[in-house]
Write an enzyme that holds these catalytic residues in place. Structure first.
Site: not given
Ligand code: 3PG
Length: 210
Positions: A43, A47, A131
């Site tokens: 994924e 961002r 999710k």
């Molecule tokens: C996110 O949105 O950054 C993901 O869910 C990953 O989260 P994490 O960095 O806690 O694994």
């Protein structure tokens, strides 16, 4: 029209690296390093300015990898991500308009929720795989166990705070289809171009469910 089902994508690879890519030039070697370690469903979060280009490059150059777009927060993200080659979409939370747009999209979605009401609203639209975010902050394994009784048809992909230490416990739950997290590709390793380390972390993450 039925909502597309993401479960076949997740069944192939139940640990999904969540990648925030600042430099599109790193996208292909990063995806290749993860694939070499056995993680072929990834994924890329929307961002950064580089995210759409990163999705395009991975989609065109790493044929063994299924790339999805994460952090989909607006309906307008959907077309851009699909045109770039995203094979599935993930949202951190899912307000009603976004939920309807994801339900109508031509690729499967994993819409985000963090409560029973949110999960039920998404189930009403036909989603069965959601999710659960941010998992560790919102009750983690205990939340997932509690929700399985009243909502047994739903499957979850928890993310947020999941790592090598707790991934196996999540994946052992009957209502967990996959887990997502940034731990197989830590920001420092990506910045340093340490792809060997990323392949090793991917291999370890893959071994969590064999
Ligand atoms: C996110 O949105 O950054 C993901 O869910 C990953 O989260 P994490 O960095 O806690 O694994």
């Amino acid at each position: 029209m039925a909502v597309s089902d993401p479960l076949p994508l997740l069944a192939k690879c139940p640990v999904v690296p969540v990648l925030t890519i600042g430099d599109a030039k790193k996208a292909v070697p990063l995806a290749q390093a993860l694939l070499a370690g056995g993680l072929g469903t990834i994924e890329v979060t929307l961002r950064t300015d580089a995210a759409i280009e990163a999705i395009r490059l991975i989609s065109q150059n790493v044929p063994g990898t299924i790339v999805g777009a994460g952090t989909v927060t607006r309906s307008s993200d959907i077309d851009k991500a699909i045109k770039a080659g995203a094979k599935y979409l993930v949202s951190p939370g899912t307000p009603a308009e976004l939920a309807r747009a994801l339900a109508a999209a031509s690729v499967p979605s994993i819409p985000g929720c963090a409560s029973a009401s949110e999960a039920m609203a998404l189930a009403d639209l036909g989603f069965r795989t959601l999710k659960f975010f941010p998992a560790e902050s919102c009750g983690g394994i205990s939340w997932l166990k509690s929700i399985h009784g009243p909502l047994p048809d739903l499957r979850f992909c928890p993310t947020g705070g999941i790592d090598a230490k707790n991934a196996a416990a999540y994946l052992a739950l009957p209502n967990v289809a996959a887990v997502g997290g940034s731990w197989p590709a830590p920001a420092a390793a990506v910045a340093a171009g340490d792809y060997a380390r990323i392949t090793n972390l991917a291999r370890e993450a893959k071994a969590v469910r064999g």
